[in-house]
Motif scaffolding. Sequence first.
Motif, PDB file in Angstrom:
ATOM      1  N   ILE A 589       0.831  -1.209   0.000  1.00  0.00           N
ATOM      2  CA  ILE A 589       0.000   0.000   0.000  1.00  0.00           C
ATOM      3  C   ILE A 589       0.867   1.261   0.000  1.00  0.00           C
ATOM      4  O   ILE A 589       0.640   2.177  -0.807  1.00  0.00           O
ATOM      5  CB  ILE A 589      -1.001  -0.015   1.173  1.00  0.00           C
ATOM      6  N   PRO A 590       1.899   1.394   0.871  1.00  0.00           N
ATOM      7  CA  PRO A 590       2.770   2.577   0.787  1.00  0.00           C
ATOM      8  C   PRO A 590       3.438   2.728  -0.573  1.00  0.00           C
ATOM      9  O   PRO A 590       3.577   3.850  -1.079  1.00  0.00           O
ATOM     10  CB  PRO A 590       3.794   2.344   1.892  1.00  0.00           C
ATOM     11  N   LYS A 591       3.846   1.606  -1.176  1.00  0.00           N
ATOM     12  CA  LYS A 591       4.468   1.699  -2.500  1.00  0.00           C
ATOM     13  C   LYS A 591       3.498   2.291  -3.514  1.00  0.00           C
ATOM     14  O   LYS A 591       3.855   3.161  -4.322  1.00  0.00           O
ATOM     15  CB  LYS A 591       4.928   0.314  -2.958  1.00  0.00           C
ATOM     16  N   ALA A 592       2.260   1.805  -3.467  1.00  0.00           N
ATOM     17  CA  ALA A 592       1.261   2.305  -4.411  1.00  0.00           C
ATOM     18  C   ALA A 592       0.951   3.778  -4.162  1.00  0.00           C
ATOM     19  O   ALA A 592       0.815   4.572  -5.109  1.00  0.00           O
ATOM     20  CB  ALA A 592      -0.017   1.473  -4.312  1.00  0.00           C
ATOM     21  N   VAL A 593       0.846   4.177  -2.898  1.00  0.00           N
ATOM     22  CA  VAL A 593       0.526   5.565  -2.565  1.00  0.00           C
ATOM     23  C   VAL A 593       1.650   6.500  -3.005  1.00  0.00           C
ATOM     24  O   VAL A 593       1.415   7.566  -3.587  1.00  0.00           O
ATOM     25  CB  VAL A 593       0.249   5.700  -1.059  1.00  0.00           C
ATOM     26  N   VAL A 594       2.879   6.099  -2.735  1.00  0.00           N
ATOM     27  CA  VAL A 594       4.009   6.932  -3.143  1.00  0.00           C
ATOM     28  C   VAL A 594       4.065   7.046  -4.663  1.00  0.00           C
ATOM     29  O   VAL A 594       4.270   8.128  -5.224  1.00  0.00           O
ATOM     30  CB  VAL A 594       5.331   6.372  -2.585  1.00  0.00           C
TER      31      VAL A 594
END
Length: 659
Positions: A589-594
């Motif tokens: 999820i953090p990878k996608a958000v970034v």
Amino acid sequence: MSTMESLIGLVNRIQRACTMLGDYGGGDNAFSSLWEALPTVAVVGGQSSGKSSVLESIVGRDFLPRGSGIVTRRPLVLQLHKTGDGSKEYAEFLHLPRRKFTDFSLVRQEIQDETDRMTGKTKQISPVPIHLSIYSPNVVNLTLIDLPGLTKVAIDGQPESIVQDIEMMVRSYVEKPNSIILAISPANQDIATSDAIKLAREVDPTGERTFGVLTKLDLMDKGTDALDVLEGRSYRLQQPWVGIVNRSQADINKNIDMIVARRKEREYFATSPDYAHLASKMGSEYLAKLLSKHLESVIRAQIPSITSMINKSIDELESEMDHLGRPIGVDAGAQLYTILELCRAFDKIFKEHLDGGRPGGDRVYGVFDNQLPAAFRKLPLDRHLSLHNVRKIVSEADGYQPHLIAPEQGYRRLIEGSLKYFKGPAEATVDAVHFVLKELVRKSISETQTRASIFIQELRRFPTLQAEIAAASNEALERFREESRKTVLRLVDMESSYLTVEFFRKLPQEVERLGNPGERSGTPGERGGNPGERGGNPGERGRGGNLAERSVSTAAPNVDRYSEGHFRRIGSNVSSYVGMVSDTLKNTIPKAVVYCQVREAKMSLLNFFYAQLGKKEGKQLGLMLDEDPALMERRQQCAKRLELYKAARDEIDSVSWAR
């Protein structure tokens, strides 16, 4: 060039620059007045005191308007330039720089016309000076300022305040410490009633700056003289008194040449029984030389203080111009360049916030490291995987035909139901990062912490552009948020749509190796276990000792597939699998958000705005660069005054080098 000529010429040039750029003293306290710092000779006298005749005698030309009432209604800055013998006389006005007047009757008419252009045909007065330069071999280098004659009564067509208005204008010139007062009084009136002397005494009580001039000596009553005044016994000044004999009205009517009038004046004093002993120090020619020499000495003494005042004013004005910002070009190209420059500067500061050059970007990591795990821990998975709910879901999934080997449909429904809970934290993470980015946009527009963000002060000049940049940034962030939201939800849906088969294939093998765990009781919910709180490698948890308790019913034939232990093992297996997915989503999820929000904000925050900007016309660009009119006026005034001071500094430097 002589020293006297260069110094007086210096002041002449600076005075002309002052008038052209709007500095002629007066009540404007917003700026230091260079005009008021310059040494001047102010000609003061009451009406009919012979003031105009004195000036014409000094010049040697008949050029001033005449008439009854107030004739001089604007200050006349008269700059005399001595030329070589035999050269032609001519005059120039500052407002008509390319026209030379050789007919001095036209000079008189132009003074009248220029006065009317400013004041109209009324009897009003104006503080804006007229600049007249006269070039002649018959003059000395000198600058005089002819002021309106002092009066006691307003005549028809004049406002009641005219008496006070004239006195205030004259006083504004003579009360300057650098002003030399040429106080003109008629000799055929009592000196005690002289308007010029009365005013001079008020502003120069010691008489240090005042030159007294007595006119109309030839019109005194027979048997009387003005020796007490001229010799300083009646009214003492530190500067000498000078007597003048003007042309008579008959001479004026006959157009007697001023050179002839000068000769007659010299003859009068030389042959007068009363004034012959003073003849060398009387007359308009002597007065002009005396004033020129004194003015040169005053200028010489004041140059250092004037230079210091100019340098200080330049520093102050440049500092204010930095604060107010640069002026904006009027053409579309310059306006577009300014807008793009401000946008790029804003974008740079925004990136510095994200990359750590400025505070704020660390809050994005705080969302991933604190808020997202905390949201996972709060998911109601204990309730979803309780014994009652597991039995209910598995039974409903079986339908009318109970499962034969393993309740695969029940497993899938339990896992899918568990993973749906992860959509909330995923979307909340997207929203939290979106809020951080919006706050960084706001800070990037409004902050003025360092000299590096001087551009922000310029951006504040343009509220419309500031609002449009903020709106465009927020619109872009909304698009990035929507794309990010879709992406993180896809991540959760992908985990639901395809389960990791290897995880479940290992369960029967582990049960056979470790034996029957039928004695263990309690569902994951009853044991207080939440997959969102688990740490470590999910694969290792699947291969640990507790994994035997999560086996399917067929792994141990003596276990009743409909017993509580059977449903507990199903719930435990699902909990373990969901924990593994939870750990995966914490990373993806953090990878996608970034990727969808932070990276896009860094790379293309204003791209759409730039595209729209290229389609705008000049008028639309101008509207984006609207400013507070008061701010624009202040900048224009500062720029004009700065131009004046720099020109004056260059003039002073040029004279210094010449000397």
